[in-house]
Scaffold this active site. Structure first.
Site, PDB file in Angstrom:
ATOM      1  N   LEU A  41       6.182  -2.660  -6.750  1.00 45.86           N
ATOM      2  CA  LEU A  41       5.747  -2.609  -5.363  1.00 45.86           C
ATOM      3  C   LEU A  41       6.203  -1.243  -4.883  1.00 45.86           C
ATOM      4  O   LEU A  41       7.377  -0.887  -5.015  1.00 45.86           O
ATOM      5  CB  LEU A  41       6.390  -3.745  -4.560  1.00 45.86           C
ATOM      6  CG  LEU A  41       5.834  -4.045  -3.181  1.00 45.86           C
ATOM      7  CD1 LEU A  41       4.339  -4.341  -3.220  1.00 45.86           C
ATOM      8  CD2 LEU A  41       6.571  -5.221  -2.561  1.00 45.86           C
ATOM      9  N   ASP A  42       5.285  -0.447  -4.391  1.00 48.43           N
ATOM     10  CA  ASP A  42       5.586   0.942  -4.039  1.00 48.43           C
ATOM     11  C   ASP A  42       6.785   1.051  -3.107  1.00 48.43           C
ATOM     12  O   ASP A  42       7.075   0.157  -2.323  1.00 48.43           O
ATOM     13  CB  ASP A  42       4.384   1.594  -3.355  1.00 48.43           C
ATOM     14  CG  ASP A  42       3.198   1.742  -4.280  1.00 48.43           C
ATOM     15  OD1 ASP A  42       3.409   1.881  -5.495  1.00 48.43           O
ATOM     16  OD2 ASP A  42       2.064   1.721  -3.774  1.00 48.43           O
TER      17      ASP A  42
END
Length: 179
Positions: A41-42
């Site tokens: 997840l960025d």
């Protein structure tokens, strides 16, 4: 039985345990060397991240051939049009090819935890929210898709992966289940 951890990843945390600079990592929340994140997840995205100690379960969650649904809530610049939603539902051409069709719906502003730092506020430019469910996992895919249809993402929260949800987890909190 495998361990599966549902973690509500805060904004600004790297999805890795190894520290390469001063930014927070998963090591700030977990000290168990047997668990690994199921995908990423960025750094600038928030919400559900799954971690497990089971390599086969990790593959089942992350490998594209299984097409596990991932649902995101995106706050975008301006009021998203029906035309843009239709484009997302058909698939969007990105620099790495056509995306699979997404389930895209307008969303009333959800009740979420405050983001630190908050998104920029501009009094004369409205924002809107959409729910986007995808079954791929390209790099920064949701952000690229919304930008491609003319509505850049300001805030991105993953709320669900398959049957697992971020419901009931405060930012930075986690819950372990057995699968």
């Amino acid at each position: 039985m495998s361990r599966l951890i549902l973690f509500n990843k805060p904004y600004g945390v790297l999805c890795q345990f190894r520290r390469t600079d001063e930014r927070p990592t998963l090591a700030d929340f977990f000290d168990d060397p047997t668990i690994h994140p199921c995908g990423r997840l960025d750094y600038d995205s928030e919400g559900l991240l799954l971690l497990t100690d089971d390599g086969k379960l990790n593959a089942r969650i992350t490998e594209p051939r299984y097409k596990l649904a991932k649902t995101y809530w995106a706050q975008v610049d301006h009021l998203i049009s029906e035309s843009a939603l239709q484009q997302l539902r058909r698939g969007v051409v990105l620099n790495d090819g056509l995306t699979a069709p997404a389930d895209a719906q307008r969303l009333d502003e959800p009740t979420l935890w405050p983001r630190t730092p908050p998104i920029r506020y501009r009094a004369h430019i409205p924002t809107s929210w959409l729910s986007l469910c995808i079954r791929e996992g390209r790099n920064r895919q949701v952000r690229r898709m919304t930008a491609a249809v003319g509505f850049p993402t300001l805030r991105l929260v993953r709320v669900q992966i398959g049957d697992w949800s971020v419901d009931g987890l405060g930012v930075g909190e986690w819950r372990e289940i057995r699968v």
